[in-house]
Design a protein around this motif. Structure first.
Motif, mmCIF file in Angstrom:
data_model
loop_
_atom_site.group_PDB
_atom_site.id
_atom_site.type_symbol
_atom_site.label_atom_id
_atom_site.label_comp_id
_atom_site.label_asym_id
_atom_site.label_seq_id
_atom_site.Cartn_x
_atom_site.Cartn_y
_atom_site.Cartn_z
ATOM 1 N N GLU A 146 72.913 -69.821 -21.975
ATOM 2 C CA GLU A 146 71.859 -70.517 -21.570
ATOM 3 C C GLU A 146 70.496 -69.507 -21.910
ATOM 4 O O GLU A 146 69.526 -70.179 -22.427
ATOM 5 C CB GLU A 146 71.969 -70.818 -20.188
ATOM 6 C CG GLU A 146 70.764 -71.670 -19.461
ATOM 7 C CD GLU A 146 70.730 -71.826 -18.170
ATOM 8 O OE1 GLU A 146 69.628 -72.139 -17.542
ATOM 9 O OE2 GLU A 146 71.804 -71.811 -17.673
ATOM 10 N N LEU A 147 70.707 -68.487 -21.621
ATOM 11 C CA LEU A 147 69.232 -67.680 -21.730
ATOM 12 C C LEU A 147 68.917 -67.517 -23.240
ATOM 13 O O LEU A 147 67.691 -67.653 -23.538
ATOM 14 C CB LEU A 147 69.270 -66.523 -21.074
ATOM 15 C CG LEU A 147 69.363 -66.327 -19.518
ATOM 16 C CD1 LEU A 147 69.411 -64.808 -19.013
ATOM 17 C CD2 LEU A 147 68.447 -67.261 -19.024
ATOM 18 N N LEU A 148 69.972 -67.520 -23.926
ATOM 19 C CA LEU A 148 69.911 -67.264 -25.535
ATOM 20 C C LEU A 148 69.218 -68.445 -25.985
ATOM 21 O O LEU A 148 68.356 -68.583 -26.774
ATOM 22 C CB LEU A 148 71.178 -67.017 -26.090
ATOM 23 C CG LEU A 148 71.606 -65.467 -26.227
ATOM 24 C CD1 LEU A 148 72.946 -65.301 -26.705
ATOM 25 C CD2 LEU A 148 70.687 -64.705 -26.804
ATOM 26 N N SER A 149 69.418 -69.533 -25.631
ATOM 27 C CA SER A 149 69.240 -70.917 -25.968
ATOM 28 C C SER A 149 67.584 -71.063 -25.836
ATOM 29 O O SER A 149 66.737 -71.435 -26.609
ATOM 30 C CB SER A 149 70.053 -72.153 -25.400
ATOM 31 O OG SER A 149 69.338 -73.419 -25.599
ATOM 32 N N LEU A 150 67.483 -70.529 -24.405
ATOM 33 C CA LEU A 150 65.940 -70.779 -24.122
ATOM 34 C C LEU A 150 65.003 -69.898 -24.960
ATOM 35 O O LEU A 150 63.929 -70.235 -25.384
ATOM 36 C CB LEU A 150 65.892 -70.370 -22.557
ATOM 37 C CG LEU A 150 66.345 -71.367 -21.740
ATOM 38 C CD1 LEU A 150 66.630 -70.873 -20.110
ATOM 39 C CD2 LEU A 150 65.511 -72.869 -21.653
ATOM 40 N N LEU A 151 65.517 -68.517 -25.480
ATOM 41 C CA LEU A 151 64.828 -67.670 -26.038
ATOM 42 C C LEU A 151 64.834 -68.150 -27.681
ATOM 43 O O LEU A 151 63.686 -68.083 -28.202
ATOM 44 C CB LEU A 151 65.401 -66.319 -26.125
ATOM 45 C CG LEU A 151 65.398 -65.519 -24.877
ATOM 46 C CD1 LEU A 151 66.011 -64.277 -24.787
ATOM 47 C CD2 LEU A 151 63.966 -65.382 -24.644
ATOM 48 N N LEU A 152 65.721 -68.660 -28.122
ATOM 49 C CA LEU A 152 65.667 -68.937 -29.787
ATOM 50 C C LEU A 152 65.197 -70.314 -30.134
ATOM 51 O O LEU A 152 65.130 -70.718 -30.872
ATOM 52 C CB LEU A 152 67.099 -68.636 -29.977
ATOM 53 C CG LEU A 152 67.760 -67.048 -29.931
ATOM 54 C CD1 LEU A 152 69.046 -66.852 -30.342
ATOM 55 C CD2 LEU A 152 66.771 -66.178 -30.482
ATOM 56 N N GLU A 153 65.374 -71.199 -29.005
ATOM 57 C CA GLU A 153 65.042 -72.658 -29.325
ATOM 58 C C GLU A 153 64.002 -73.218 -28.438
ATOM 59 O O GLU A 153 63.449 -72.429 -27.620
ATOM 60 C CB GLU A 153 66.441 -73.474 -29.122
ATOM 61 C CG GLU A 153 67.364 -72.910 -29.979
ATOM 62 C CD GLU A 153 68.794 -73.572 -29.570
ATOM 63 O OE1 GLU A 153 68.714 -74.433 -28.734
ATOM 64 O OE2 GLU A 153 69.847 -73.151 -30.079
ATOM 65 N N GLY A 154 63.746 -74.347 -28.597
ATOM 66 C CA GLY A 154 62.840 -75.209 -27.529
ATOM 67 C C GLY A 154 61.431 -75.106 -28.257
ATOM 68 O O GLY A 154 60.925 -74.923 -29.346
ATOM 69 N N LYS A 155 60.438 -75.064 -27.188
ATOM 70 C CA LYS A 155 58.952 -75.401 -27.394
ATOM 71 C C LYS A 155 58.425 -73.964 -28.276
ATOM 72 O O LYS A 155 58.798 -72.961 -27.891
ATOM 73 C CB LYS A 155 58.309 -75.666 -26.181
ATOM 74 C CG LYS A 155 58.878 -76.617 -25.036
ATOM 75 C CD LYS A 155 58.004 -76.685 -23.903
ATOM 76 C CE LYS A 155 58.671 -77.583 -23.231
ATOM 77 N NZ LYS A 155 57.959 -77.683 -21.723
ATOM 78 N N LYS A 156 57.465 -74.263 -29.024
ATOM 79 C CA LYS A 156 56.450 -73.355 -29.394
ATOM 80 C C LYS A 156 55.532 -72.719 -28.473
ATOM 81 O O LYS A 156 55.073 -71.760 -28.702
ATOM 82 C CB LYS A 156 55.647 -74.110 -30.682
ATOM 83 C CG LYS A 156 56.398 -74.309 -31.944
ATOM 84 C CD LYS A 156 55.497 -74.969 -32.991
ATOM 85 C CE LYS A 156 56.068 -75.082 -34.267
ATOM 86 N NZ LYS A 156 56.993 -74.027 -34.886
ATOM 87 N N GLU A 157 55.307 -73.569 -27.207
ATOM 88 C CA GLU A 157 54.446 -72.900 -26.390
ATOM 89 C C GLU A 157 54.881 -71.497 -25.728
ATOM 90 O O GLU A 157 56.320 -71.661 -25.486
ATOM 91 C CB GLU A 157 54.218 -74.260 -25.198
ATOM 92 C CG GLU A 157 52.988 -73.716 -24.350
ATOM 93 C CD GLU A 157 52.853 -75.002 -23.372
ATOM 94 O OE1 GLU A 157 51.958 -75.038 -22.605
ATOM 95 O OE2 GLU A 157 53.943 -75.953 -23.465
ATOM 96 N N ARG A 158 53.999 -70.699 -25.235
ATOM 97 C CA ARG A 158 54.442 -69.298 -24.718
ATOM 98 C C ARG A 158 55.086 -69.889 -23.374
ATOM 99 O O ARG A 158 54.648 -70.654 -22.434
ATOM 100 C CB ARG A 158 53.403 -68.708 -24.445
ATOM 101 C CG ARG A 158 53.575 -67.656 -23.423
ATOM 102 C CD ARG A 158 52.282 -67.190 -23.080
ATOM 103 N NE ARG A 158 51.528 -67.685 -22.068
ATOM 104 C CZ ARG A 158 50.403 -67.505 -21.537
ATOM 105 N NH1 ARG A 158 49.546 -66.360 -21.649
ATOM 106 N NH2 ARG A 158 49.701 -68.378 -20.720
ATOM 107 N N THR A 159 56.524 -69.513 -23.086
ATOM 108 C CA THR A 159 57.302 -69.792 -21.963
ATOM 109 C C THR A 159 57.857 -68.846 -21.144
ATOM 110 O O THR A 159 58.362 -67.632 -21.959
ATOM 111 C CB THR A 159 58.437 -70.762 -22.619
ATOM 112 O OG1 THR A 159 57.854 -71.894 -23.195
ATOM 113 C CG2 THR A 159 59.378 -70.989 -21.401
#
Length: 946
Positions: free
Chosen positions: A182-195
């Protein structure tokens, strides 16, 4: 904890100076002197407490000083309590009053002299303590570190123990597969916005291990232009963090360090970081964040450049995460304990790492399972205890010794000191007012799930909760929430509206708390099989988890402030009699579920008693002396056989919670329910502090009693039973005066009794409404209850569909319509109605033959129960569109309906096949809950019996 003790003592002194107008001549000056001494000592207590807690760096003199501070604070509380008891002794009336008056005067004079002597001795003790404090050069410490803090504490014990979490080999990591992905997905994918991605959980759950494992992943290294891993912890400098970030970025990218880096101020460092990161996709991992203001301190150094940059934080504090919301898109991962199979795998990896091929031998499996069970899925505990056992002989004898003496091992074995220090960190970081609150969990037996109201009312009775303009109950709830947010307290049951109903602490944290309680003389424990149960003058609380007979002879009741009994054995009456005769400062008496058969006649002697819990005992009456308990705030006699309260109860002007009813679940089903309340006599209007009153049988007092209720303007919860037709207008008039009312429960005396409630204009704060009475038409004010979350209707015999009055209530979460509440044939849930409703319960509606659910209705519904609607032969087809539905429970429904949803042959199975869990129950008697249960889950079917 010494700071907490002094703060409470100061609070007591301030209160007596503020409220007691009749202070004895000279006493006022003495208390003023004590207050001044306490305030001067208090300024240094944070530093003293910190030094006393640091076992590696503290001499015995400092610990002795802190102990003396605690002891004198307790003496101050005792002398104030004794003073209040003496000057507020209730004079007797009637025959022999003159003799009693003379006797009381003599006794009072002696007591006052003793009080004066004790105050002088306390002043002398405070003076000596203050002199000794100068010897240790205590500093005045702020509550939390600021940007000007003096740097990270190098080499401190806890920091050394946590360091290992950053360097665990991948092959050693167990049970983090799903959160890792789950964390890898959040780091490598998703928004271009700083998250920002947060990993939250109690100490020892493996937050650092998981986050560092993800941080070091090869895919992550390739994905980001630069990375930095910063350990924040409780002591840090902002300059140090920024400098460390720049060094790590430059080391990874092989860029040269900025010149004069060590001489830069914070503003210059922020500019350097922003310039460096402006065009890069960066990853920053802040490990072990403790304080909310950290977000404000570091946010400006991390530019939002729309390049898919990410920040990870690990923290024990949910409120720290919430603070980041104002600046970052946020994802919160609440890390959970390991499941049992992964806990076992991790244990075997550690305990049998270098032998037996990593497998547990058969003869140790039982003992090993017991040990793993005690860890409750906490990885750090499993690793620490597994590591300890790896050094022991692989025999049942050796392992049993560790299991049985785990509490001792936690505090004396070098293999486990890291575990205890990490668990202690969260306690040590607590503000002083929360430390006694978390210690209270240790009074309850290990693995207890504690009712949150029981717990918070005990905190209030003990004086832990201080008013700030809100009710004490609201402040206490906030205290509990803060302990939950700090990951110290685990929620074990949440109500349908999201409120905490019960909670607990992890077993290993419970062990730590018990140890701290013993060190602080906070509580004395008496367990089954204890050889020595004697208490001393320093004992302030007693927790009895055995037959009460075991503590009768060896207990000194004089100084006990709270007594909790959890054992069912023994004869309780002699024990309670001794308490009433000897106790001088008792404030909390909890005898819930003991074998108590009657209450001593001299109960009223316990002058300071604030909390009395006799729930689920066999008592039949409350003595008249209860009227002398001037300080009583909570009286809980639920599930007892008490049916009538003496008129003296109406003298208790500080009473806040009167909880009195009995439910007979062994009886046959009754339309009027299984609950009986209590009879109360004239004078109830004097209970002006009352917030909770349930249930009162109003038939006995009639209209006069109901009219008195209008004076109880602080009521939050009111339950009335055996209501008659003629009571309706009086109830409406009284309820209209209760501007704080949140819960109203009204039950008629008979099925045909019409109760007219139409003249209520509004009850603006009402959250729960239970009406079991014939209404014929729905009162107009009900559709205006914007805060209503729970509604229950029964016996109403409404001619019009009640759903029209309820469907637009904006916050309704749970609706029950049962026992002929509606006399029509069709219940129609129209599109757009009941948007927030989560639970729906329909039962024994004898005229209903169809339930219609339009598309767009009940969009949030999760749980439906339909019971004994004999004319409903078809399952509502609209269920198919209820995509959030998790459970359907059909109980004693017609055979035609049951057969229609059979997974094999039912023509309507398609309607419910998307619902994860469908129960089909059939009552087989004789008890109310004796059901045969069939579970339909997707295409499978299994039978079981309740």
């Amino acid at each position: 904890m010494a700071e907490a003790a002094i703060s409470f003592a100061l609070g007591e002194v301030f209160q007596i100076l503020k409220e007691e107008k009749s202070l004895l001549s000279g006493i006022n000056k003495e208390f003023l002197d004590i207050r001044d001494e306490l305030e001067s000592i208090q300024a240094f207590l944070k530093d003293a407490d910190r030094k006393a807690a640091d076992e590696a760096n503290t001499n015995d003199g400092i610990r002795t000083w802190v102990k003396q501070v605690r002891q004198v604070s307790v003496r101050i509380e005792d002398v104030i309590d004794e003073y209040l008891r003496v000057i507020h002794q209730v004079p007797r009336h009637g025959f022999g009053a003159s003799i009693c008056k003379i006797t009381n005067l003599i006794r009072t004079s002696l007591s006052r002299h003793q009080i004066a002597v004790e105050i002088q001795d306390i002043k002398l003790s405070l003076s000596l303590i203050k002199e000794r404090s100068e010897r240790y050069k205590f500093q005045v410490l702020r509550e939390k570190p600021s940007s000007s803090s003096t740097g990270r504490i190098e080499g401190s014990g806890w920091n050394d123990h946590r360091m290992g979490s950053l360097f665990i080999e991948e092959t050693e990591i167990v049970g983090f597969e799903l959160p890792r992905d789950e964390l890898l997905s959040l780091l490598l994918e998703g928004k271009k916005e700083r998250t920002l991605i947060s990993v939250v959980g109690m100490g020892g759950l493996g937050k650092t291990t998981l986050a560092k494992h993800v941080f070091d992943s090869e895919n992550v290294k390739i994905h980001f232009h630069c990375r930095a891993c910063i350990t924040v912890s409780q002591s840090y400098t902002v300059r140090g963090i920024f400098t460390d970030m720049i060094k790590q970025f430059c080391r990874e990218t092989k860029d040269p360090l900025p010149e004069m880096l060590e001489e830069m101020d914070e503003k210059t460092l922020i500019s350097e970081l922003r310039q460096y990161l402006e065009h890069k996709r960066y990853l920053i991992f802040f490990d072990d964040v403790w304080h909310e203001h950290f977000c404000d301190q570091v946010e400006l150094a991390m530019p939002s450049n729309n390049r898919s940059s990410r920040i990870i934080i690990t923290t024990r504090m949910i409120h720290v995460v919430e603070f980041f919301k104002k600046s970052f898109p946020l994802h919160v991962h609440n890390l959970q304990p390991l499941p049992s199979d992964k806990a076992w795998e991790l244990f075997c990896k550690k305990a049998f790492k270098f032998e037996l091929d990593g497998q547990c031998p058969a003869e140790l499996k039982g003992m090993s399972n017991e040990i793993v069970g005690k860890c409750k899925g906490l990885p750090l505990a499993i690793v620490a205890i597994g590591g300890l056992l790896s050094t022991k002989s692989k025999t049942v004898f050796e392992w049993r010794k560790v299991s049985q003496n785990l509490n001792l091992e936690l505090h004396r074995n070098a293999h486990l000191t890291g575990l205890t220090k990490i668990l202690s960190l969260s306690y040590d970081d607590l503000p002083y007012y929360l430390k006694p609150c978390i210690l209270y969990f240790g009074i309850y037996p290990e693995d207890s799930s504690i009712n949150h109201k029981r717990l918070t009312r005990q905190w209030i009775a003990e004086g832990f909760v201080k008013s700030d303009g809100r009710t004490l109950e609201q402040v206490a709830d906030e205290y509990l929430s803060e302990l939950i947010y700090r990951s110290l307290v685990q929620v074990s049951w949440v109500g349908f509206e999201g409120k905490v109903k019960s909670c607990r602490v992890h077993d290993l944290l419970h062990e730590l708390i018990v140890r701290k309680m013993k060190d602080l003389c906070f509580c004395h424990f008496v367990h089954e099989g204890d050889d020595e149960s004697a208490t001393s003058a320093s004992t302030r609380r007693l927790s009895i988890d055995t037959s009460i007979n075991n503590v009768l002879k060896s207990t000194n009741f004089t100084h006990i402030r709270a007594l909790h009994a959890f054992g069912k054995g023994g004869t309780v009456e002699p024990f309670t009699g001794l308490l009433a005769s000897k106790s001088r400062v008792l404030k909390v008496l909890d005898l819930e579920s003991t074998s108590l058969n009657h209450v001593p006649r001299n109960l009223g002697n316990i002058f300071h008693l604030k909390y009395l819990n006799l729930k689920n005992t066999k008592i039949r009456s409350i003595p008249k002396s209860v009227g002398r308990l001037q300080n009583l705030e909570t009286l809980d006699i639920r599930e007892t056989l008490v049916h009538e309260l003496p008129s003296e109860i109406n003298k208790l002007k500080k009473l806040r919670h009167l909880l009195a009813f009995h439910r007979n679940y062994e009886a046959e089903y009754s339309l009027l329910g299984f609950t009986t309340g209590v009879l109360m006599k004239k004078g109830i209007k004097n209970l002006t502090s009352l917030q909770n009153l349930c249930y009162v049988e109003v038939e006995h007092g009639g209209i006069d009693l109901i009219q008195e209720l209008r004076f109880l303007k602080q009521l939050r919860k009111l339950g009335l039973r055996r209501v008659r037709r003629e009571h309706g207008k009086a109830i409406c008039a009284s309820v209209a005066e209760m501007t704080h009312l949140e819960s109203l429960n009204i039950t008629a005396i008979g099925e045909g009794e019409i109760i007219d409630l139409n003249s209520i204009s509004s009850i603006p704060q009402l959250q729960r409404l239970h009406l079991k009475a014939r209404l014929e038409r729905m009162p107009n004010w009900i559709s205006k209850l914007e805060f209503l979350v729970k509604m229950r209707l029964a016996l109403s015999n409404l001619k019009d569909d009640p759903l029209r009055s309820l469907e637009n209530l904006p916050n309704l979460l749970k609706l029950t319509i049962w026992d002929n509440a509606y006399g029509g044939e069709i219940l129609h849930f129209q599109s757009g109605g009941f948007r927030k409703l989560k639970e729906l319960n329909l039962a024994r509606l004898n005229t209903v033959s169809a339930i219609l659910i339009d598309k767009g209705a009940l969009l949030s519904l999760e749980h439906v129960k339909i019971t004994k609607i004999t004319h409903l032969k078809k399952v509502p087809s609209g269920i198919k569109a209820l995509y959030n539905l998790k459970v359907i429970d059909f109980c004693d429904m017609p055979t035609e309906l049951v057969e229609s949803i059979d997974p094999q042959n039912g023509q309507d199975y398609w309607i419910i096949n998307h619902v994860p869990l469908v129960f089909i129950r059939r009552w087989v008697g004789p008890k109310l809950n004796d059901f045969e249960v069939r579970i339909v889950h997707s295409s499978t079917k299994e039978s079981l019996t309740n």
